[in-house]
Write a protein that holds these residues in place. Structure first.
Motif, short mmCIF file in Angstrom:
data_model
loop_
_atom_site.label_atom_id
_atom_site.label_comp_id
_atom_site.label_asym_id
_atom_site.label_seq_id
_atom_site.Cartn_x
_atom_site.Cartn_y
_atom_site.Cartn_z
N ASN A 4 1.13 -1.19 -0.14
CA ASN A 4 0.20 0.05 -0.02
C ASN A 4 0.70 1.69 0.44
O ASN A 4 2.01 1.62 0.73
CB ASN A 4 -0.81 0.24 1.42
N ILE A 5 1.26 1.88 -1.19
CA ILE A 5 1.72 2.71 -1.00
C ILE A 5 1.11 4.15 0.20
O ILE A 5 2.45 4.23 0.18
CB ILE A 5 1.50 4.07 -1.90
N VAL A 6 0.73 4.23 1.04
CA VAL A 6 0.52 4.95 2.23
C VAL A 6 1.16 4.81 3.27
O VAL A 6 1.27 5.48 3.80
CB VAL A 6 -1.60 5.04 2.08
N GLU A 7 1.06 3.20 3.23
CA GLU A 7 2.55 2.70 4.30
C GLU A 7 3.52 2.76 3.59
O GLU A 7 4.25 2.40 4.68
CB GLU A 7 2.01 1.38 3.94
N PHE A 8 4.06 3.36 2.67
CA PHE A 8 5.18 4.16 2.27
C PHE A 8 5.67 5.49 2.38
O PHE A 8 6.44 5.70 1.49
CB PHE A 8 5.70 3.39 0.97
N GLY A 9 3.98 6.50 2.68
CA GLY A 9 4.67 7.41 3.03
C GLY A 9 3.91 8.05 1.76
O GLY A 9 3.52 9.79 2.62
N ALA A 10 3.18 7.80 1.09
CA ALA A 10 1.92 8.82 0.09
C ALA A 10 1.23 9.77 1.06
O ALA A 10 0.64 8.84 1.53
CB ALA A 10 1.09 7.70 -1.06
N ILE A 11 0.41 10.69 0.82
CA ILE A 11 -0.14 11.53 1.52
C ILE A 11 -1.35 11.59 1.04
O ILE A 11 -2.77 11.27 1.24
CB ILE A 11 0.53 13.00 1.86
N GLY A 12 -1.74 11.62 -0.52
CA GLY A 12 -3.03 11.57 -1.18
C GLY A 12 -3.51 12.83 -0.62
O GLY A 12 -5.01 12.97 -1.38
N GLY A 41 -8.97 4.11 -2.64
CA GLY A 41 -9.36 5.08 -3.16
C GLY A 41 -9.66 5.88 -2.01
O GLY A 41 -8.90 6.14 -1.13
N GLY A 42 -10.17 7.53 -3.24
CA GLY A 42 -11.01 8.45 -2.19
C GLY A 42 -9.40 9.85 -1.63
O GLY A 42 -9.76 10.23 -1.00
N LYS A 43 -8.87 9.17 -2.72
CA LYS A 43 -7.68 10.03 -2.57
C LYS A 43 -7.07 10.46 -3.75
O LYS A 43 -7.40 9.23 -4.88
CB LYS A 43 -6.40 9.84 -1.52
N VAL A 44 -6.73 11.38 -3.86
CA VAL A 44 -5.65 12.27 -5.11
C VAL A 44 -3.97 11.81 -4.99
O VAL A 44 -3.89 12.60 -3.79
CB VAL A 44 -6.04 13.47 -5.49
N HIS A 59 -2.14 -1.56 -8.95
CA HIS A 59 -3.29 -1.44 -8.48
C HIS A 59 -4.10 0.03 -8.26
O HIS A 59 -4.02 0.58 -7.49
CB HIS A 59 -3.95 -2.41 -8.80
N LEU A 60 -4.68 0.55 -9.54
CA LEU A 60 -5.31 1.37 -8.59
C LEU A 60 -7.64 0.86 -8.41
O LEU A 60 -8.02 0.53 -9.15
CB LEU A 60 -6.37 2.58 -9.80
N ALA A 61 -7.33 1.72 -6.88
CA ALA A 61 -8.22 0.87 -6.27
C ALA A 61 -9.50 2.04 -6.93
O ALA A 61 -9.33 3.16 -7.42
CB ALA A 61 -8.74 0.86 -5.11
N ALA A 62 -10.96 1.17 -6.32
CA ALA A 62 -12.32 2.34 -7.40
C ALA A 62 -11.61 3.79 -6.12
O ALA A 62 -11.84 3.94 -5.32
CB ALA A 62 -13.41 2.23 -7.41
N GLY A 63 -11.82 5.07 -7.31
CA GLY A 63 -12.09 6.40 -6.24
C GLY A 63 -11.18 7.09 -6.07
O GLY A 63 -10.84 7.86 -5.74
N GLY A 119 -7.19 -2.50 -12.25
CA GLY A 119 -8.06 -1.77 -11.60
C GLY A 119 -8.72 -0.46 -12.06
O GLY A 119 -8.96 -0.78 -13.09
N SER A 120 -9.81 0.29 -11.04
CA SER A 120 -11.05 0.88 -11.85
C SER A 120 -10.36 2.63 -11.13
O SER A 120 -11.82 3.10 -11.21
CB SER A 120 -12.35 1.17 -10.90
N GLY A 121 -9.83 2.71 -10.92
CA GLY A 121 -8.88 4.09 -10.56
C GLY A 121 -9.12 5.14 -12.11
O GLY A 121 -9.39 4.23 -12.82
N LYS A 122 -8.81 6.12 -11.59
CA LYS A 122 -8.21 7.45 -12.77
C LYS A 122 -6.82 7.49 -12.64
O LYS A 122 -5.68 7.17 -11.93
CB LYS A 122 -9.37 8.24 -12.62
N ILE A 123 -5.91 7.52 -13.90
CA ILE A 123 -4.68 8.57 -14.28
C ILE A 123 -5.22 9.87 -15.07
O ILE A 123 -6.17 9.66 -16.01
CB ILE A 123 -3.41 7.63 -14.90
N ASP A 124 -4.58 10.73 -13.93
CA ASP A 124 -4.63 12.29 -14.56
C ASP A 124 -3.72 12.16 -15.35
O ASP A 124 -2.85 12.99 -15.22
CB ASP A 124 -5.95 12.58 -13.46
#
Length: 441
Positions: A4-12, A41-44, A59-63, A119-124
């Motif tokens: 999980n990228i959050v566990e590696f310090g990603a803020i989102g 999901g739920g973060k940018v 893998h990009l989770a939904a949202g 995944g169901s997420g988005k790349i912007d």
């Protein structure tokens, strides 16, 4: 294993640059033998350059949103020492010669195997950072070539599945020299005004399946390339496209114009093309050849766009024309179009050159309805890029044939609506053609 990228310090938070955290997760996953790098999901997550590696599934989770940084200094060069050239002031639709290699990258993978984006997420792609001159129907980029959203080079067993890619300022999914590729169920939603924002570009690729995708973009939706920069990877071959819906300001399905190597053994089937400036376009301008290609079971609706976009609403367009003096176009032969319905503001256009006849093209069960649907005039054909301006002024035809041989039409029906009667000269215009069969339905 899941990383999980959050566990590696990603803020989102959409503000902090999370590139280092995402890359750390990828590197750790790869170093441990592979697994899934998870974008919750739920973060940018705002990021610059990201390098994917063997046995890693991003893998990009939904949202979830993986958003390109709005600071160009956050993007690394594809090769050391590469620098962005400033805008020459010449629009890209006039001067667009490109060897295929961009200066910098957003998401990149090279010389790897078993790489996935799912995944169901988005790349912007944060398209607006690349805006140059903006007009009513066209946005020119600040420089050319710009940063592609995803660039894969020499990847085997490549999968891209389920994700949405949007707001790209250049080629969206560019694959160079890749083998055993599955592109399944992705969505590409780009601006219909942003120049050069192609959808999927298989470049010197082999054994590719593109299935169940929806693509909206300016320039071309699915475009087979053989660029000079990646010539060492050879031909583009053994490709299947099926079950796709396509909308384009240029061509929905295109071969070229970069074509230094051959295209062969390609099937396009069961697709719907709508609101496009061209339907199917074979545009050889360099020395590569096209052979053994089948288009079948396709609905095509085309309409004119503004002058900045190549095309004049041709549903089917087949050309082999020299790019310029000294750059010889390749040869087109053994191409089949079968079970195709066309509603368009122009007709089928086939033209080779006096020393390069297009050969062995077969049409079967074609319905062509010429119908006015835009505000733009129907008064020309477009053979850009070429040596000269490339606009052939005059009335159009249901079918136009020049510099071709062994051409067969079986069960073709051409209908000219009253709205097009003043713009259409003939149902069929035959010029320098050897051996033509034309059977109306």
């Amino acid at each position: 294993m899941i990383y999980n990228i959050v566990e590696f310090g990603a803020i989102g938070d959409g503000i902090t640059n999370d590139s280092a955290a995402v890359q750390n997760a990828i590197d750790t996953c790869h170093g441990n033998g592979g697994g899934r790098v998870y974008v919750p999901g739920g973060k940018v997550f705002k990021v610059g350059s990201i390098l994917l590696k063997s046995y890693v599934e991003l893998h990009l989770a939904a949202g979830s949103v993986l958003k390109a940084s709005d600071n160009l200094e956050d993007f690394l060069p594809v090769e050391p020492g590469m620098e962005v050239n400033s805008n020459t002031g010449v629009p890209s639709y006039i001067n667009c010669e490109y060897n295929g290699k961009p200066f910098h990258y957003f998401i990149y993978g090279k010389d790897a195997e078993y790489v996935s984006i799912t995944g169901s997420g988005k790349i912007d792609g944060t398209e607006e950072v690349f805006h140059g001159e903006e007009g009513t129907y066209h946005i020119e980029g600040t420089y050319y070539p710009r940063i592609p959203m995803v660039l894969f080079e020499n990847i085997s067993q490549l999968t891209v599945k389920g994700v949405t890619m949007s707001k790209c300022g250049f080629w969206t999914l560019h694959m160079a020299g890749c083998q055993d590729v599955l592109i399944d169920g992705i969505r590409i939603i780009n601006s219909l005004k942003m120049a050069n924002s192609d959808g999927i570009d298989p470049d010197h690729c082999k054994n590719v399946r593109i299935v169940n995708c929806h693509i909206e973009c300016a320039d071309d939706c699915i475009v087979f390339k053989n660029t000079a920069g990646y010539e060492k990877y050879g031909s583009c071959e053994n490709i299947v496209v099926t079950g796709c819906t396509l909308i384009s300001t240029s061509a929905a399905i295109k071969f070229g114009t970069e074509s230094v190597s051959d295209f062969r053994n390609i099937i396009v089937d069961n697709c719907n093309i709508s609101r496009s400036n061209r339907g199917i376009s074979l545009q050889l301008r360099d020395r590569g050849n096209i052979e053994n290609v089948i288009f079948s079971n396709i609905n095509i609706e085309t309409r004119r766009f503004s002058e900045q976009w190549w095309g004049r609403a041709e549903p089917i367009y087949v050309t082999a024309i020299d790019r310029k003096a000294g750059v010889k176009a390749g040869h087109i032969k053994n191409v089949t179009f079968k079970n195709i319905n066309c509603k368009s503001e122009n007709g089928i256009f086939i033209s080779g050159s006096k020393d390069n006849y297009i050969e062995d093209i077969n049409f079967e069960n074609i319905r062509l309805n010429l119908l006015k649907s835009s505000k733009w005039p129907v008064d020309s054909y477009d053979i850009r890029p070429c040596d000269g301006m490339g606009i052939l002024k005059g009335k159009v035809h249901g079918v136009y044939l020049d510099y071709a041989k062994e051409i067969s039409f079986k069960k073709i029906k051409v209908t000219i609506d009253a709205s097009m009667e003043e713009s259409v000269d003939k149902k069929v215009e035959v010029r320098q053609v050897e051996s033509l069969v034309f059977e109306e339905a």
